[in-house]
Write a protein that holds these residues in place. Structure first.
Motif, mmCIF file in Angstrom:
data_model
loop_
_atom_site.group_PDB
_atom_site.id
_atom_site.type_symbol
_atom_site.label_atom_id
_atom_site.label_comp_id
_atom_site.label_asym_id
_atom_site.label_seq_id
_atom_site.Cartn_x
_atom_site.Cartn_y
_atom_site.Cartn_z
ATOM 1 N N SER A 42 13.235 -3.988 2.910
ATOM 2 C CA SER A 42 13.326 -2.580 3.303
ATOM 3 C C SER A 42 14.448 -2.416 4.318
ATOM 4 O O SER A 42 14.710 -3.334 5.099
ATOM 5 C CB SER A 42 12.001 -2.129 3.944
ATOM 6 O OG SER A 42 10.923 -2.396 3.072
ATOM 7 N N SER A 55 12.124 1.691 1.121
ATOM 8 C CA SER A 55 11.292 0.552 0.771
ATOM 9 C C SER A 55 10.859 0.666 -0.689
ATOM 10 O O SER A 55 11.445 1.437 -1.459
ATOM 11 C CB SER A 55 10.086 0.509 1.729
ATOM 12 O OG SER A 55 9.348 -0.670 1.550
ATOM 13 N N ASP A 56 9.856 -0.131 -1.071
ATOM 14 C CA ASP A 56 9.351 -0.026 -2.444
ATOM 15 C C ASP A 56 7.829 0.022 -2.428
ATOM 16 O O ASP A 56 7.207 -0.142 -1.386
ATOM 17 C CB ASP A 56 9.887 -1.176 -3.308
ATOM 18 C CG ASP A 56 9.423 -2.523 -2.833
ATOM 19 O OD1 ASP A 56 8.222 -2.839 -2.951
ATOM 20 O OD2 ASP A 56 10.276 -3.277 -2.294
ATOM 21 N N GLY A 57 7.261 0.245 -3.612
ATOM 22 C CA GLY A 57 5.836 0.542 -3.735
ATOM 23 C C GLY A 57 4.898 -0.511 -3.161
ATOM 24 O O GLY A 57 3.760 -0.190 -2.800
ATOM 25 N N THR A 60 3.929 0.720 0.521
ATOM 26 C CA THR A 60 3.547 2.097 0.851
ATOM 27 C C THR A 60 2.455 2.146 1.915
ATOM 28 O O THR A 60 2.586 2.816 2.947
ATOM 29 C CB THR A 60 3.091 2.843 -0.425
ATOM 30 O OG1 THR A 60 4.104 2.679 -1.420
ATOM 31 C CG2 THR A 60 2.865 4.312 -0.154
ATOM 32 N N THR A 61 1.380 1.411 1.691
ATOM 33 C CA THR A 61 0.241 1.448 2.622
ATOM 34 C C THR A 61 0.611 0.828 3.963
ATOM 35 O O THR A 61 0.282 1.360 5.029
ATOM 36 C CB THR A 61 -0.956 0.692 2.008
ATOM 37 O OG1 THR A 61 -1.214 1.255 0.724
ATOM 38 C CG2 THR A 61 -2.194 0.824 2.876
ATOM 39 N N GLU A 64 2.559 3.174 6.084
ATOM 40 C CA GLU A 64 1.727 4.229 6.690
ATOM 41 C C GLU A 64 1.015 3.692 7.927
ATOM 42 O O GLU A 64 0.895 4.382 8.937
ATOM 43 C CB GLU A 64 0.688 4.728 5.675
ATOM 44 C CG GLU A 64 1.278 5.686 4.643
ATOM 45 C CD GLU A 64 0.353 5.879 3.435
ATOM 46 O OE1 GLU A 64 0.830 6.448 2.437
ATOM 47 O OE2 GLU A 64 -0.824 5.441 3.498
ATOM 48 N N ALA A 72 9.296 7.676 5.088
ATOM 49 C CA ALA A 72 9.524 6.538 4.192
ATOM 50 C C ALA A 72 9.999 7.051 2.834
ATOM 51 O O ALA A 72 9.468 8.021 2.305
ATOM 52 C CB ALA A 72 8.246 5.736 4.017
ATOM 53 N N ILE A 74 10.172 5.717 -0.804
ATOM 54 C CA ILE A 74 9.750 4.643 -1.703
ATOM 55 C C ILE A 74 10.588 4.762 -2.969
ATOM 56 O O ILE A 74 10.438 5.718 -3.735
ATOM 57 C CB ILE A 74 8.246 4.751 -2.026
ATOM 58 C CG1 ILE A 74 7.404 4.757 -0.728
ATOM 59 C CG2 ILE A 74 7.814 3.631 -2.968
ATOM 60 C CD1 ILE A 74 7.508 3.501 0.112
#
Ligand code: ZN
Ligand code: ZN
Length: 363
Positions: A42, A55-57, A60-61, A64, A72, A74
Motif C-alpha cells: 500500500s 491499497s487492495d481488498g 480493507t478491514t 478501517e 482509503a 481500494i
C-alpha cells in the motif's frame, strides 16, 4: 491532536519547502509512520489538503481499524498499484509529485514517468526519514519497552550460559527469550561470536564454535516491540581476563562513556563520533575501529541520524541513537559495547542499563 495527524502535518510542511503538491510515500515503514497502517502493498498519496492510502481488498478491514479517518482507495484487482496511483494523480491534477528516490524502484518510476505526462516527478530524498529521526513521547516509550524486552532476555540468557553451547544454540535461545518476555521477535538476527570470531563485526552464529572455545563472547542483539526496536551489545567473559582483553575492553568502554557524555542537543553527530574515535586512536587501536559510532533506532533498527565521521547532523531532543564503539583485532577477536541513548532537552539519557564494567562481565 492525534500524533499520526501531527506527523502528516509535519510532512506537509516539508512538502511546502520542496514545493510539491503531493508526496508519494512507498516505503512500507514510512507509510506506517504516517498512517499507523501495519500492512504492506500500500502507498500513501499525501496531498496539500487531502491524504489517500492506496491499497487492495486484502486490507480493507485492517485499514478501517488501524487508520480511522484516513481516506482509503481500494484498487480493483485488475488494476496494478502503479496504475491506481497514476489514475489518482491525474484525477487530482497534481502538477509536482514528490517521490522517494531511495525506495521507488526504477521500474515503478519509469511507469509513472511515462503515464504522468503532465506531472513533474520530484525526488524528495529522506523527507519522511528526517521526521522519523526525532521521536515523540509514544515512540520513546515504545523504544524503552523494546530495550526492556532485550535486557530481560539477555539477563536470563546469561544466567543459563554454559561452556559447550554453540553460538547458534545461544542465538536461538536468545530469540526465544525475547519472545517470551513480550517482544514480537528479534530486531535483527542476533550476533553471538566467541573469541576470534568477534573480530568480524557482523559475525553469523555458527554450529562449530562453542562457548568456552575462547575466553570471551560478544553478543549483539535487540528486540522488536510495538513495532519499535532496540539494539545492544555486551561482552561476556567465560574464561580468564587476559591483559590484552582488559586493555581493549577498557579502551572501548572509555570511548563509549566519552561519546555518551558528548551527546546533547546542538552537538554535531561527527563530534560525538570523534570523541570515541580519539580514545581508541590514543590507545593505538585507531585502524581497528572502522565503522561509524552509532545509528538511529526506531521503527527500523538502522535509521537516521548516523553518528559517524563527516555526518552533518546536529543532534536534537527526541533523537535515539546507538553508541557502539568497537575494536576488532584479526585472529584475536573484537570488543564492542553498545547502548541506546535518547537525546533529552538538556543532555541525554541512556535507555539501557545492563551492567558493563569489566568486573560485571566476568563469570
Ligand atoms: Zn547492535
Ligand atoms: Zn547497532
Amino acid at each position: 491532536m492525534d500524533r499520526i495527524l501531527l506527523r502528516r502535518d509535519a510532512a506537509r510542511a516539508r512538502m511546502a519547502v520542496e514545493n510539491v503538491d503531493a508526496l508519494l510515500v512507498v516505503h512500507p515503514t514510512n507509510v506506517g509512520y504516517l498512517t499507523g497502517f501495519t500492512g504492506d502493498s500500500s502507498v500513501l498519496l499525501a496531498g496539500r489538503d487531502r491524504d489517500l492510502i492506496v491499497s487492495d481488498g486484502r486490507f480493507t478491514t485492517q485499514l478501517e481499524q488501524e487508520c480511522p479517518g484516513l481516506e482509503a482507495v481500494i484498487r480493483p484487482a485488475v488494476e496494478s498499484l502503479n496504475q491506481a496511483v497514476a489514475r489518482l494523480v491525474k484525477g487530482l491534477g497534481i502538477r509536482r509529485l514528490g517521490f522517494e528516490p531511495s525506495h521507488l524502484s526504477v521500474a515503478d518510476w519509469d511507469f509513472l514517468r511515462s503515464e504522468l505526462t503532465s506531472t513533474e516527478l520530484v525526488a524528495t530524498d529522506g523527507l519522511v526519514e528526517t521526521l522519523r529521526a526525532v521521536k515523540d513521547e509514544a515512540e520513546v516509550a515504545a523504544i524503552r519497552e523494546a530495550v526492556d524486552f532485550a535486557q530481560r532476555a539477555f539477563t536470563k540468557l546469561r544466567a543459563g550460559l554454559a561452556d559447550g553451547q554453540t553460538e547458534k544454540e545461544v542465538a536461538d535461545r536468545l530469540e526465544a527469550l525475547l519472545r517470551e518476555f513480550g517482544a514480537t521477535g528479534s530486531s535483527f538476527p542476533p550476533i553471538v561470536a566467541v573469541g576470534r570470531r568477534a573480530a568480524l563485526p557482523h559475525a553469523r552464529p555458527t554450529v562449530e564454535t562453542r562457548i568456552g572455545d575462547d575466553d570471551f563472547v560478544l553478543i549483539d542483539w535487540g528486540a522488536t516491540g510495538r513495532p519499535y526496536k532496540s539494539d545492544l551489545t555486551r561482552m561476556i567473559v567465560t574464561g580468564k581476563v587476559t591483559p590484552e582483553f582488559e586493555k581493549v575492553y577498557r579502551t572501548v568502554l572509555t570511548a563509549q562513556e566519552r561519546a555518551i557524555a558528548a551527546i546533547r542537543p546542538g552537538a554535531k553527530a561527527q563530534d560525538v563520533d570523534a570523541e570515541a574515535r580519539s580514545v581508541i586512536e590514543q590507545a593505538g587501536f585507531g585502524r581497528f575501529f572502522d565503522h561509524g559510532l552509532g545509528h538511529g533506532i526506531g521503527m527500523d533498527v538502522h535509521e537516521g541520524p548516523r553518528l559517524r565521521k563527516e555526518s552533518p547532523t546536529i543532534l536534537e531532543p527526541g533523537m535515539v541513537v546507538t553508541v557502539e564503539p568497537g575494536v576488532y583485532l584479526p585472529e584475536w577477536g573484537g570488543v564492542r559495547i553498545e547502548d541506546d541513548v535518547l537525546v533529552t532537552p538538556d543532555g541525554c539519557e541512556v535507555l539501557s542499563d545492563l551492567p558493563k564494567t569489566l568486573d560485571a562481565m566476568r563469570p
